[in-house]
Scaffold this active site. Structure first.
Site, PDB file in Angstrom:
ATOM      1  N   THR A 164       6.661   2.641  13.466  1.00  0.00           N
ATOM      2  CA  THR A 164       5.238   2.777  13.776  1.00  0.00           C
ATOM      3  C   THR A 164       5.005   3.328  15.177  1.00  0.00           C
ATOM      4  O   THR A 164       5.838   3.141  16.073  1.00  0.00           O
ATOM      5  CB  THR A 164       4.546   1.391  13.653  1.00  0.00           C
ATOM      6  N   PHE A 223     -14.812  -1.711  17.452  1.00  0.00           N
ATOM      7  CA  PHE A 223     -14.288  -2.464  18.587  1.00  0.00           C
ATOM      8  C   PHE A 223     -14.223  -1.584  19.834  1.00  0.00           C
ATOM      9  O   PHE A 223     -13.262  -0.863  20.050  1.00  0.00           O
ATOM     10  CB  PHE A 223     -12.911  -3.045  18.242  1.00  0.00           C
ATOM     11  N   ASN A 281      -1.723   6.415  11.666  1.00  0.00           N
ATOM     12  CA  ASN A 281      -2.539   5.564  10.790  1.00  0.00           C
ATOM     13  C   ASN A 281      -2.505   6.040   9.339  1.00  0.00           C
ATOM     14  O   ASN A 281      -3.109   7.058   9.023  1.00  0.00           O
ATOM     15  CB  ASN A 281      -3.987   5.553  11.281  1.00  0.00           C
ATOM     16  N   TYR A 289       0.830  -1.220   0.000  1.00  0.00           N
ATOM     17  CA  TYR A 289       0.000   0.000   0.000  1.00  0.00           C
ATOM     18  C   TYR A 289       0.865   1.272   0.000  1.00  0.00           C
ATOM     19  O   TYR A 289       0.841   2.068  -0.947  1.00  0.00           O
ATOM     20  CB  TYR A 289      -0.911  -0.069   1.229  1.00  0.00           C
ATOM     21  N   TYR A 292       4.288  -7.359  16.890  1.00  0.00           N
ATOM     22  CA  TYR A 292       4.511  -6.486  15.737  1.00  0.00           C
ATOM     23  C   TYR A 292       5.285  -5.234  16.161  1.00  0.00           C
ATOM     24  O   TYR A 292       6.308  -4.870  15.572  1.00  0.00           O
ATOM     25  CB  TYR A 292       3.165  -6.110  15.095  1.00  0.00           C
ATOM     26  N   ASN A 302      10.312 -12.580   9.788  1.00  0.00           N
ATOM     27  CA  ASN A 302      10.151 -11.716   8.605  1.00  0.00           C
ATOM     28  C   ASN A 302      10.677 -10.300   8.851  1.00  0.00           C
ATOM     29  O   ASN A 302      11.415  -9.754   8.036  1.00  0.00           O
ATOM     30  CB  ASN A 302       8.677 -11.649   8.208  1.00  0.00           C
TER      31      ASN A 302
HETATM   32  N1  LIG Z   1      -0.473   1.034   7.022  1.00  0.00           N
HETATM   33  C1  LIG Z   1      -0.234   1.677   8.169  1.00  0.00           C
HETATM   34  O1  LIG Z   1      -1.115   2.369   8.720  1.00  0.00           O
HETATM   35  C2  LIG Z   1       1.119   1.591   8.826  1.00  0.00           C
HETATM   36  C3  LIG Z   1       1.319   2.248  10.062  1.00  0.00           C
HETATM   37  C4  LIG Z   1       2.573   2.182  10.650  1.00  0.00           C
HETATM   38  C5  LIG Z   1       3.625   1.498  10.033  1.00  0.00           C
HETATM   39  N2  LIG Z   1       3.386   0.860   8.848  1.00  0.00           N
HETATM   40  C6  LIG Z   1       4.516   0.135   8.215  1.00  0.00           C
HETATM   41  O2  LIG Z   1       4.641   0.599   6.881  1.00  0.00           O
HETATM   42  C7  LIG Z   1       5.088  -0.450   6.032  1.00  0.00           C
HETATM   43  C8  LIG Z   1       4.148  -0.562   4.850  1.00  0.00           C
HETATM   44  O3  LIG Z   1       2.817  -0.806   5.315  1.00  0.00           O
HETATM   45  P1  LIG Z   1       1.652  -1.158   4.295  1.00  0.00           P
HETATM   46  O4  LIG Z   1       0.372  -0.841   4.955  1.00  0.00           O
HETATM   47  O5  LIG Z   1       1.977  -0.590   2.967  1.00  0.00           O
HETATM   48  O6  LIG Z   1       1.800  -2.746   4.258  1.00  0.00           O
HETATM   49  P2  LIG Z   1       1.571  -3.753   3.038  1.00  0.00           P
HETATM   50  O7  LIG Z   1       1.355  -5.110   3.630  1.00  0.00           O
HETATM   51  O8  LIG Z   1       0.555  -3.219   2.105  1.00  0.00           O
HETATM   52  O9  LIG Z   1       2.986  -3.729   2.299  1.00  0.00           O
HETATM   53  C9  LIG Z   1       4.097  -4.474   2.745  1.00  0.00           C
HETATM   54  C10 LIG Z   1       4.741  -5.090   1.514  1.00  0.00           C
HETATM   55  O10 LIG Z   1       5.937  -5.784   1.920  1.00  0.00           O
HETATM   56  C11 LIG Z   1       5.979  -7.029   1.262  1.00  0.00           C
HETATM   57  N3  LIG Z   1       6.801  -7.911   2.110  1.00  0.00           N
HETATM   58  C12 LIG Z   1       6.538  -8.295   3.397  1.00  0.00           C
HETATM   59  N4  LIG Z   1       7.542  -9.053   3.854  1.00  0.00           N
HETATM   60  C13 LIG Z   1       8.452  -9.157   2.854  1.00  0.00           C
HETATM   61  C14 LIG Z   1       9.723  -9.798   2.732  1.00  0.00           C
HETATM   62  N5  LIG Z   1      10.239 -10.504   3.731  1.00  0.00           N
HETATM   63  N6  LIG Z   1      10.397  -9.673   1.568  1.00  0.00           N
HETATM   64  C15 LIG Z   1       9.878  -8.958   0.537  1.00  0.00           C
HETATM   65  N7  LIG Z   1       8.686  -8.329   0.586  1.00  0.00           N
HETATM   66  C16 LIG Z   1       7.989  -8.428   1.749  1.00  0.00           C
HETATM   67  C17 LIG Z   1       4.539  -7.465   1.092  1.00  0.00           C
HETATM   68  O11 LIG Z   1       4.364  -8.379   0.039  1.00  0.00           O
HETATM   69  C18 LIG Z   1       3.852  -6.123   0.822  1.00  0.00           C
HETATM   70  O12 LIG Z   1       3.800  -5.839  -0.558  1.00  0.00           O
HETATM   71  C19 LIG Z   1       5.166  -1.688   6.905  1.00  0.00           C
HETATM   72  O13 LIG Z   1       6.509  -1.841   7.304  1.00  0.00           O
HETATM   73  C20 LIG Z   1       4.281  -1.353   8.096  1.00  0.00           C
HETATM   74  O14 LIG Z   1       4.722  -2.028   9.258  1.00  0.00           O
HETATM   75  C21 LIG Z   1       2.174   0.885   8.237  1.00  0.00           C
END
Ligand SMILES: NC(=O)c1ccc[n+]([C@@H]2O[C@H](COP(=O)([O-])OP(=O)(O)OC[C@H]3O[C@@H](n4cnc5c(N)ncnc54)[C@H](O)[C@@H]3O)[C@@H](O)[C@H]2O)c1
Length: 327
Positions: A117, A206, A170, A11, A141, A92
């Protein structure tokens, strides 16, 4: 010289790739697609399907594309899943994160932007949360991200790797092409809009007895366009010789779950059924950022802070992509 974006099919990562391409920056994506979508990656961008823990692959990408910095989004990011299968998360997010860093450092990469995060703070003892707030995650996490922040500091000390850990609140909203499509979806806004689209019957709320004005939990929503701008600025900061930093990214405004639903009703003009469920363990009542440090250090100035703008952008994307990327 190129920028390696891990998780660039996810995303936020795919929105980052879109922004880098628009800025004319050479970019390479590494994603194993376990949670991402190949269709989300901008056309023409070199794409490698593989794990960030595959050191051979990372080394060969670094060589082939002369990687000069890395933006590391790749991670597993479901709080609930991390509680039930913690080993998956530590392997991971931490073990593979370490392997990635090892391969990058060996290849001479010294600039790193990390997706951290607000979950690293745990239950807040004061609001808004600044970077000095104690970090005590309440789930695996959050621990994986906090451990990675410590690992990064050790790499600064040992190898001169400079990093910016961006602690997002978020992430929400969409660009014209990039939107939120997780399977399963745990985030509030896409779930609310799925009800508006008639793809779900109701949205689960929730807990409605939190110590907040309407009893539902309050969160700080930040548009992915603003998040990605902060990453560009963080790269620039590192290129200008900036030292390792940890910065919150949020709008410094909190909206309750009920406010999000009310705004979505207004934006979509649709009825959105709600079902009240028990609160989830470890879900704080209120998470709101103090992002003053990111604003002053990076010169970051979020543009899409108001909830209606965020929800409207997401609604436009979901209407144009009712099946997400599966079509
Ligand atoms: N979405 C949020 O609100 C939010 C908030 C705080 C932090 N984050 C962090 O931001 C980052 C992106 O979040 P997102 O919502 O886009 O998540 P997402 O799941 O949409 O994207 C993560 C991507 O990483 C890839 N991936 C995961 N493990 C992998 C690995 N070992 N090797 C290669 N590819 C791998 C997945 O296939 C996916 O495309 C994450 O690190 C998440 O922890 C997100």
């Amino acid at each position: 010289m190129s920028i390696l974006v891990t998780g660039g099919a996810g995303y936020i990562g795919s929105a980052m790739v879109e922004k880098l391409v628009a800025a004319g920056a050479p970019v390479v994506v590494l994603d194993d697609l376990r949670r991402g979508h190949r269709a989300a990656v901008a056309g023409g961008v070199p794409f490698y399907r593989g794990r960030v823990g595959d050191t051979e692959l990372v080394r060969s990408i670094c060589k082939e594309h002369e990687i000069e910095s890395c933006i590391h989004f790749a991670a597993l990011a479901y709080v609930g899943e991390s509680v039930t299968v913690p080993q998956l998360y530590f392997e991971n997010n931490v073990a593979q994160g370490l392997a990635l860093l090892d391969a990058l450092v060996t290849a001479g990469v010294r600039r790193f932007v990390f997706s951290s995060t607000c979950a690293t703070y745990g239950e807040p003892i004061r609001i808004p949360i600044d970077e000095q707030h104690p970090q005590c995650p309440t789930n695996p996490y959050g621990w994986t991200k906090l451990i990675m922040e410590k690992v990064l500091q050790a790499h600064t000390d040992a190898f001169g790797l400079e990093f910016v850990a961006l602690r997002y609140f978020n992430a929400a909203g969409a660009t014209e092409k990039i939107g939120e499509h997780h399977e399963p979806e745990t985030h509030l806004i896409p779930n609310v809009l799925a009800v508006a689209l008639g793809r779900k019957e109701y949205v689960s709320v929730f807990g409605n007895r939190y110590p907040t004005p309407d009893g539902t939990a309050i969160r700080d929503y930040i548009h992915i366009g603003d998040l990605c701008d902060a990453h560009l600025l963080a790269l620039e900061y590192l290129r200008n010789g900036g030292a390792s930093e940890r910065l919150n990214l949020g709008n410094e405004r909190g909206y309750s779950v009920q406010e999000v639903i009310a705004t979505a009703r207004q934006v979509t003009g649709r009825k959105i059924e709600v079902r009240i469920e028990p609160p989830r363990p470890g879900d704080p009542s209120r998470l709101v950022a103090d992002a003053g440090k990111a604003r002053s250090i990076l010169g970051w100035n979020p543009e899409y802070g108001d909830l209606e703008t965020i929800i409207r952008s997401a609604w436009e994307w979901h209407q144009a992509h009712p099946e997400g990327y599966d079509q």
